[in-house]
Design a protein around this motif. Structure first.
Motif, PDB file in Angstrom:
ATOM      1  N   ASP A 270       0.657  -1.440  -0.058  1.00 46.80           N
ATOM      2  CA  ASP A 270       0.142  -0.032   0.642  1.00 46.80           C
ATOM      3  C   ASP A 270       0.804   1.047   0.368  1.00 46.80           C
ATOM      4  O   ASP A 270       1.007   1.286   0.923  1.00 46.80           O
ATOM      5  N   ARG A 271       0.978   1.848  -0.877  1.00 52.46           N
ATOM      6  CA  ARG A 271       1.227   3.192  -0.989  1.00 52.46           C
ATOM      7  C   ARG A 271       0.930   4.048  -0.221  1.00 52.46           C
ATOM      8  O   ARG A 271       2.258   4.675  -0.012  1.00 52.46           O
ATOM      9  N   LYS A 272      -0.270   4.249  -0.517  1.00 54.51           N
ATOM     10  CA  LYS A 272      -0.392   5.318   0.451  1.00 54.51           C
ATOM     11  C   LYS A 272       0.332   5.054   1.652  1.00 54.51           C
ATOM     12  O   LYS A 272       0.516   6.259   2.583  1.00 54.51           O
ATOM     13  N   GLU A 273      -0.230   4.090   2.584  1.00 49.97           N
ATOM     14  CA  GLU A 273      -0.262   3.398   3.780  1.00 49.97           C
ATOM     15  C   GLU A 273       1.623   3.931   3.714  1.00 49.97           C
ATOM     16  O   GLU A 273       1.749   4.483   5.314  1.00 49.97           O
ATOM     17  N   GLN A 285       6.424  15.997   6.996  1.00 44.26           N
ATOM     18  CA  GLN A 285       3.977  16.001   6.009  1.00 44.26           C
ATOM     19  C   GLN A 285       4.182  14.998   4.768  1.00 44.26           C
ATOM     20  O   GLN A 285       5.480  15.005   4.580  1.00 44.26           O
ATOM     21  N   LYS A 286       3.471  14.513   5.270  1.00 44.68           N
ATOM     22  CA  LYS A 286       2.753  13.401   4.142  1.00 44.68           C
ATOM     23  C   LYS A 286       2.969  14.384   2.428  1.00 44.68           C
ATOM     24  O   LYS A 286       3.404  13.659   2.117  1.00 44.68           O
ATOM     25  N   ARG A 287       2.457  15.528   2.425  1.00 47.70           N
ATOM     26  CA  ARG A 287       2.714  15.588   0.631  1.00 47.70           C
ATOM     27  C   ARG A 287       4.746  15.476   0.383  1.00 47.70           C
ATOM     28  O   ARG A 287       4.822  15.748  -0.251  1.00 47.70           O
ATOM     29  N   ASP A 288       5.051  16.375   1.750  1.00 46.88           N
ATOM     30  CA  ASP A 288       6.243  16.617   0.951  1.00 46.88           C
ATOM     31  C   ASP A 288       7.410  15.356   0.801  1.00 46.88           C
ATOM     32  O   ASP A 288       8.023  14.968  -0.461  1.00 46.88           O
ATOM     33  N   VAL A 289       6.684  13.974   1.474  1.00 49.34           N
ATOM     34  CA  VAL A 289       7.224  12.494   0.732  1.00 49.34           C
ATOM     35  C   VAL A 289       5.955  12.127   0.087  1.00 49.34           C
ATOM     36  O   VAL A 289       7.290  11.268  -1.397  1.00 49.34           O
ATOM     37  N   TYR A 290       5.276  12.433  -0.946  1.00 52.67           N
ATOM     38  CA  TYR A 290       4.479  12.167  -1.603  1.00 52.67           C
ATOM     39  C   TYR A 290       5.683  13.479  -2.423  1.00 52.67           C
ATOM     40  O   TYR A 290       5.500  12.464  -3.948  1.00 52.67           O
ATOM     41  N   ASN A 291       5.485  14.519  -2.747  1.00 51.11           N
ATOM     42  CA  ASN A 291       6.127  15.214  -3.726  1.00 51.11           C
ATOM     43  C   ASN A 291       7.644  14.303  -4.058  1.00 51.11           C
ATOM     44  O   ASN A 291       7.548  13.955  -5.192  1.00 51.11           O
ATOM     45  N   GLU A 292       8.517  13.506  -2.852  1.00 51.27           N
ATOM     46  CA  GLU A 292      10.081  13.707  -3.241  1.00 51.27           C
ATOM     47  C   GLU A 292       9.482  12.287  -3.429  1.00 51.27           C
ATOM     48  O   GLU A 292      10.335  12.242  -4.620  1.00 51.27           O
ATOM     49  N   VAL A 293       8.881  11.332  -3.752  1.00 53.89           N
ATOM     50  CA  VAL A 293       8.643  10.107  -4.513  1.00 53.89           C
ATOM     51  C   VAL A 293       7.954  10.258  -5.857  1.00 53.89           C
ATOM     52  O   VAL A 293       8.198   9.561  -6.478  1.00 53.89           O
ATOM     53  N   MET A 294       7.037  11.130  -5.865  1.00 53.13           N
ATOM     54  CA  MET A 294       6.416  10.866  -7.024  1.00 53.13           C
ATOM     55  C   MET A 294       7.484  11.816  -8.315  1.00 53.13           C
ATOM     56  O   MET A 294       7.129  11.639  -9.864  1.00 53.13           O
ATOM     57  N   LYS A 295       8.127  12.356  -7.803  1.00 54.21           N
ATOM     58  CA  LYS A 295       9.055  13.598  -8.706  1.00 54.21           C
ATOM     59  C   LYS A 295      10.353  12.078  -9.198  1.00 54.21           C
ATOM     60  O   LYS A 295      10.792  12.944 -10.690  1.00 54.21           O
ATOM     61  N   LYS A 296       9.951  11.627  -9.278  1.00 57.77           N
ATOM     62  CA  LYS A 296      11.734  10.648  -9.351  1.00 57.77           C
ATOM     63  C   LYS A 296      11.310   9.656 -11.190  1.00 57.77           C
ATOM     64  O   LYS A 296      10.053   9.650 -10.981  1.00 57.77           O
TER      65      LYS A 296
END
Length: 296
Positions: A270-273, A285-296
């Motif tokens: 589960d990527r979100k979890e 912040q969750k959004r910071d982790v999300y942005n870091e992962v998604m920009k790859k």
């Protein structure tokens, strides 16, 4: 739920009582008056080693019927002893020395009797583990009895890993043939903790060796082990426990955020979890982790 009232007489009670009777661990003067009385009054005595128990019974002039109950015949003898208890006979269970049902097949019989609502009554006596603990010079307010360590190295290392971060004083038994092999593995896995090696308790050659694990290894090289040993080992200190906990909590530091998320995602799918857990680990912040992962 089963509630046992050990000494409350029932109306027309037909079932017998299983007494777990402590016997001396070396010095016959440690036999209690109550233990002698119970052994004289019961219908039969179940013993781990009938030859050893006969010597004890002869010394105290006890003539009760003696039967064998040990690791190798418990599957056959256990149900028969339960049947006799249910038929109204009283049985005393004894081990070779000390309290029965501790690192002993008697535990199975006691459990089976309790499950059937039969009375299981302790008749306390000498105990090697607690006797060793109180003379060890190590903390006694919290302790854990761990029985016999595994014989082979791999199971022994696993056993030690499970106990490594316990803050309680650890008590275990070891044979004279194994102790010189076991101590170096403990030293390797746990470091040079304080320890007491106790043997021949209550006997003429009672010996308590207190020191560090490395000192005890050196002692055994000069004094070949004789007799069964009780090892009392200091638990991990509060400072060491805190450091270990901190180290465990920071396992992810060498990982990139992307690898950190991938680690959790491989576990739960589960990527979100996973992003949520990484954010918690790193204080982000969750959004910071999300942005870091998604920009790859």
């Amino acid at each position: 739920m089963i509630v046992q009232r050990s000494f409350k007489d029932g109306d027309g009670e037909a079932q017998g009582t299983l007494y777990l009777v402590g016997t001396p661990i070396g010095n016959l003067e440690d036999m209690t008056f109550r233990a002698i009385r119970i052994l004289k009054e019961v219908d039969l005595i179940a013993a781990e080693d009938t030859r050893q128990t006969r010597k004890l019974l002869a010394h105290f002039e006890i003539g009760a019927r003696l039967v064998s109950y040990h690791e190798h015949n418990k599957e056959a003898s256990g149900p028969e002893l339960i049947r006799l208890l249910e038929a109204g006979q009283s049985i005393a269970l004894v081990s070779d020395a000390g309290m029965p049902a501790i690192s002993d097949p008697g535990a199975d019989l006691a459990a089976a009797a309790a499950e059937r609502g039969l009375k299981v009554v302790p008749v306390p006596g000498a105990n090697a583990a607690l006797s060793a603990l109180i003379v060890s010079g190590l903390p006694t307010d919290r302790f854990q009895f761990a029985g016999f360590p595994p014989r082979d190295r791999k199971p022994l290392v696993n056993w030690l890993n499970q106990l490594q971060r316990q803050e309680e004083t650890l008590i275990c038994y070891e044979s004279p043939h194994r102790i010189a092999k076991t101590l170096p593995v403990i030293l390797e896995q746990w470091g040079d903790r304080r320890i007491a090696m106790v043997r021949e308790l209550t006997k003429r050659h009672e010996e308590i060796v207190r020191g560090t694990i490395s000192e005890c290894i050196a002692w055994l090289e000069e004094h070949p082990p004789i007799g069964e040993y009780c090892l009392v080992i200091a638990g991990i200190s509060g400072e060491e426990a805190a450091a270990a906990q901190q180290e465990e909590a920071s396992w992810w530091i060498p990982l990139s955020i992307e690898d950190h998320v991938a680690y959790y995602e491989a576990q739960n799918g589960d990527r979100k979890e996973s992003i949520k857990r990484v954010a918690s680990d790193r204080g982000l912040q969750k959004r910071d982790v999300y942005n870091e992962v998604m920009k790859k």
